[in-house]
Every structure is written in structure tokens, then in C-alpha cells.
Design an enzyme around this catalytic site. Structure first.
Site, PDB file in Angstrom:
ATOM      1  N   PHE A 119      31.510  85.719   9.899  1.00 43.07           N
ATOM      2  CA  PHE A 119      32.208  85.141   8.748  1.00 43.07           C
ATOM      3  C   PHE A 119      31.556  85.655   7.476  1.00 43.07           C
ATOM      4  CE2 PHE A 119      33.265  82.108   5.451  1.00 43.07           C
ATOM      5  CZ  PHE A 119      34.640  82.059   5.613  1.00 43.07           C
ATOM      6  N   ASP A 170      24.102  89.680   5.661  1.00 46.61           N
ATOM      7  CA  ASP A 170      24.721  88.546   4.973  1.00 46.61           C
ATOM      8  C   ASP A 170      23.844  87.329   5.242  1.00 46.61           C
ATOM      9  OD1 ASP A 170      26.150  86.279   4.319  1.00 46.61           O
ATOM     10  OD2 ASP A 170      28.073  87.033   5.048  1.00 46.61           O
ATOM     11  N   LYS A 198      25.098  79.905  -1.088  1.00 43.36           N
ATOM     12  CA  LYS A 198      24.883  78.539  -0.593  1.00 43.36           C
ATOM     13  C   LYS A 198      23.668  77.806  -1.192  1.00 43.36           C
ATOM     14  CE  LYS A 198      27.391  78.695   3.781  1.00 43.36           C
ATOM     15  NZ  LYS A 198      28.651  78.145   3.296  1.00 43.36           N
TER      16      LYS A 198
HETATM   17  C1  LIG Z   1      27.595  83.946   6.411  1.00 47.76           C
HETATM   18  C2  LIG Z   1      28.534  83.575   5.301  1.00 47.76           C
HETATM   19  N1  LIG Z   1      28.933  84.518   4.430  1.00 47.76           N
HETATM   20  C3  LIG Z   1      29.770  84.230   3.414  1.00 47.76           C
HETATM   21  C4  LIG Z   1      30.255  82.961   3.225  1.00 47.76           C
HETATM   22  C5  LIG Z   1      31.181  82.692   2.075  1.00 47.76           C
HETATM   23  O1  LIG Z   1      30.515  81.983   1.092  1.00 47.76           O
HETATM   24  P1  LIG Z   1      31.340  81.246  -0.077  1.00 47.76           P
HETATM   25  O2  LIG Z   1      32.042  80.093   0.573  1.00 47.76           O
HETATM   26  O3  LIG Z   1      30.282  80.806  -1.050  1.00 47.76           O
HETATM   27  O4  LIG Z   1      32.271  82.235  -0.646  1.00 47.76           O
HETATM   28  C6  LIG Z   1      29.870  81.946   4.101  1.00 47.76           C
HETATM   29  C7  LIG Z   1      30.390  80.580   3.937  1.00 47.76           C
HETATM   30  O5  LIG Z   1      30.416  79.775   4.836  1.00 47.76           O
HETATM   31  C8  LIG Z   1      28.992  82.254   5.166  1.00 47.76           C
HETATM   32  O6  LIG Z   1      28.592  81.327   6.040  1.00 47.76           O
END
Ligand SMILES: Cc1ncc(COP(=O)(O)O)c(C=O)c1O
Length: 298
Positions: free
Chosen positions: A40, A125, A154
Site C-alpha cells: 500500500f 516506504d 503518519k
Molecule cells: C505504507 C504506506 N504508505 C503510504 C500511505 C499513504 O499515506 P497517506 O494516507 O498519508 O497518504 C500509507 C497509509 O496508510 C501507508 O501505510
């Protein structure tokens, strides 16, 4: 470091810097980015293309081209997927939405080696794993392998909107002034909050706390696993913790909420726990006791 406002925006910047670096140093056709299934990376058009889950892309076609997905944790599949058109690899050091999937030992190191051989940009990520949740500042520190590009969001500003994309200097050069930007990126309120978060993590020794309380939490869940056979696995790193079930867990999330606890269920059968870094042992014990009552109703 490029500041922005969310995880998706940080990952967009990562996708852009990888393509720009390859464009500047190699060829216009070296644009492909390999990510993993069940990953994700966000909800923008670029990051849904990067996300290896059909359900987040459905209905938003046409999807941005140039992405290949390989099974998470599988170095052979990654090596096979690499071609002369590959410019970057993007992975989570632990898959969060995918169900707290911890890769086999040596996975990140193997990716590092493969990317080094081809000057492919290795991007982690760390939006979910970063800023202490695994008991280290960054998830990759468990393997001691550094990426070329890393994204954060986050927990970085303790709840205020912020994202950050970091790149090693030779890659950072690819995004010179005018090539990328964000009106609110690096705004003083969010950045002050991020500094306060970092000061608190240091001042209150929260990384050690996360390791200790996380181990206590996993131990408590393992105890429940002995009592309830429908819990098929318990795993975690720091305070990224999961209990995998042999059945859907969505209704348990609702029951937990009614009893005062916000938990989550990902990929249908994995109860996911990502408590704040300041959670105490006593609070974990309260959650475990509540989970016991919920599990007993199965
Ligand atoms: C691993 C990862 N990358 C990216 C995101 C996206 O982040 P945002 O909701 O701040 O756009 C998330 C959100 O859950 C995530 O868990």
C-alpha cells in the site's frame, strides 16, 4: 529532504525522483518501477498505480503505466522482474496494510545488492514503519540496510499533516529547483510539531519503551493464541503488531470500539494493532483483557 503533506504525496515525490534520476543518467525508456503485491503506497493516481492491490485501482482506470508487481519477500521474483527498463524498486520494510507482513531475514539486504548491481533506485516506504513504530526510528534499521530514497508521514508530526521524501545527495540532484514543489510543504506548524515529536522520542527514550511494551504485547497475544485456536499467528516488531485469524475479524473491530479500543482489521483476517508510542504496559494489559472477552464470544 522534500517536505509535503501526506504519505501519498511523499511517495509521489519518490516516484518522480526515481524517474527523473533515470531519465537524467540513463535513457527515457528506463521508467519502470517494481513494487510488491499486497503493498500500500497511497490513494493518488500515481500511488494507486504503485500499490499492488487490485481493489484500490478498480474504477480509477486507466492506471498510470510502468509498474510491475512481484510477491513480497521473494528475491527471485524481484530479480526476474528486473529489466533494462527498471528504474526503481519501492517496498515497505514491513507491509502494513498487507497485514503486518515481516519479510524473511536478508530480504532488504538482497534488494540492496540487486539494485546496486544495476544502479536501480532502492526506495523504502516508511510511512507506516517509520518514526519509532518498530522500535527503531526506521524499519530498515532492523536489517542495517539503507535505501537510496525513503518516505515518511503518519507519526512524523504526531497527527498533524506532514510527509517527507528523503534521497541520497546524488539522487536528490535530479529534483533541482522548479522540478517539484508543494505550497504547504514544510509549513512551520507541522514542522514544529515534528520537532516536538522527535524531541519527545529522544527525551522520553520512547524507542526502548516501544521495544519493551511491544514485546510484552506480543507475549500477551501469544498467550491468548494458546487459548483460542482460531488465532493462527501472532507477529510484530515493536508496536506494529498483528494477530492473524482463521476467519474474518471485522466484527471484532466493532466490538473493540464499543469497549473503548480502536483497532483495525486488514486483509480481512488480520487484526492489526498500531498503538501510539506512549502506550503503557497497563494499557496494553487492558486491551489484552478486552480482546480476551471478545475472543471468548467466538
Ligand atoms: C505504507 C504506506 N504508505 C503510504 C500511505 C499513504 O499515506 P497517506 O494516507 O498519508 O497518504 C500509507 C497509509 O496508510 C501507508 O501505510
Amino acid at each position: 529532504m522534500f517536505f509535503c503533506n501526506s504519505g501519498a504525496e511523499a511517495n509521489e515525490a519518490a516516484l518522480k525522483i526515481a524517474r527523473k534520476y533515470s531519465h537524467d543518467h540513463y535513457s527515457e525508456s528506463r521508467t519502470d518501477i517494481i513494487t510488491t503485491t499486497n503493498s500500500f503506497h497511497g490513494r493518488t493516481l500515481g500511488t494507486v498505480a504503485a500499490t499492488g492491490q487490485e481493489k484500490v485501482r478498480k474504477g480509477f482506470e486507466p492506471i498510470l503505466p510502468g509498474f510491475t508487481y512481484v510477491p513480497y519477500g521473494d528475491l527471485g521474483a524481484m530479480e526476474q522482474a528486473m529489466t533494462e527498463h527498471t528504474c526503481a524498486v519501492l517496498v515497505e520494510p514491513i507491509q502494513g496494510e498487507g497485514g503486518i507482513v515481516i519479510p524473511p531475514d536478508g530480504y532488504l539486504e538482497g534488494l540492496r545488492r540487486m539494485c546496486d548491481q544495476r544502479d536501480v533506485v532502492l526506495m523504502f516506504d516508511e510511512v507506516q514503519t517509520g518514526i519509532g513504530h518498530t522500535g527503531h526510528y526506521f524499519g530498515y534499521q532492523h536489517e542495517g540496510v539503507a535505501p537510496d530514497v525513503m518516505t515518511l508521514a503518519k507519526g512524523l508530526a504526531g497527527g498533524l499533516p506532514i510527509g517527507a521524501m528523503m534521497a541520497k545527495p546524488h539522487i536528490a540532484e535530479a529534483l533541482g529547483p522548479g522540478t517539484h514543489g508543494s505550497t504547504f510543504g514544510g509549513n512551520p506548524v507541522s514542522c514544529s510539531a515534528a520537532l516536538a515529536v522527535l524531541r519527545t522520542i529522544e527525551g522520553e527514550h520512547l524507542l526502548q519503551h516501544v521495544q519493551e511494551v511491544g514485546a510484552h504485547f506480543v507475549e500477551g497475544l501469544r498467550h491468548l493464541q494458546k487459548k483460542y485456536a482460531f488465532i493462527t499467528d501472532v507477529r510484530g516488531r515493536g508496536l506494529m503488531v498483528a494477530a492473524e485469524l482463521d476467519r474474518p475479524g471485522g466484527h471484532m473491530v466493532v466490538k473493540a470500539m464499543e469497549r473503548g479500543y480502536l483497532i483495525n482489521c486488514t486483509v480481512d483476517r488480520v487484526l492489526r494493532f498500531l498503538p501510539p508510542l506512549i502506550i503503557t504496559r497497563q494499557e496494553v494489559d487492558g486491551l489484552l483483557a478486552t480482546l480476551d472477552t471478545i475472543f471468548a464470544e467466538e
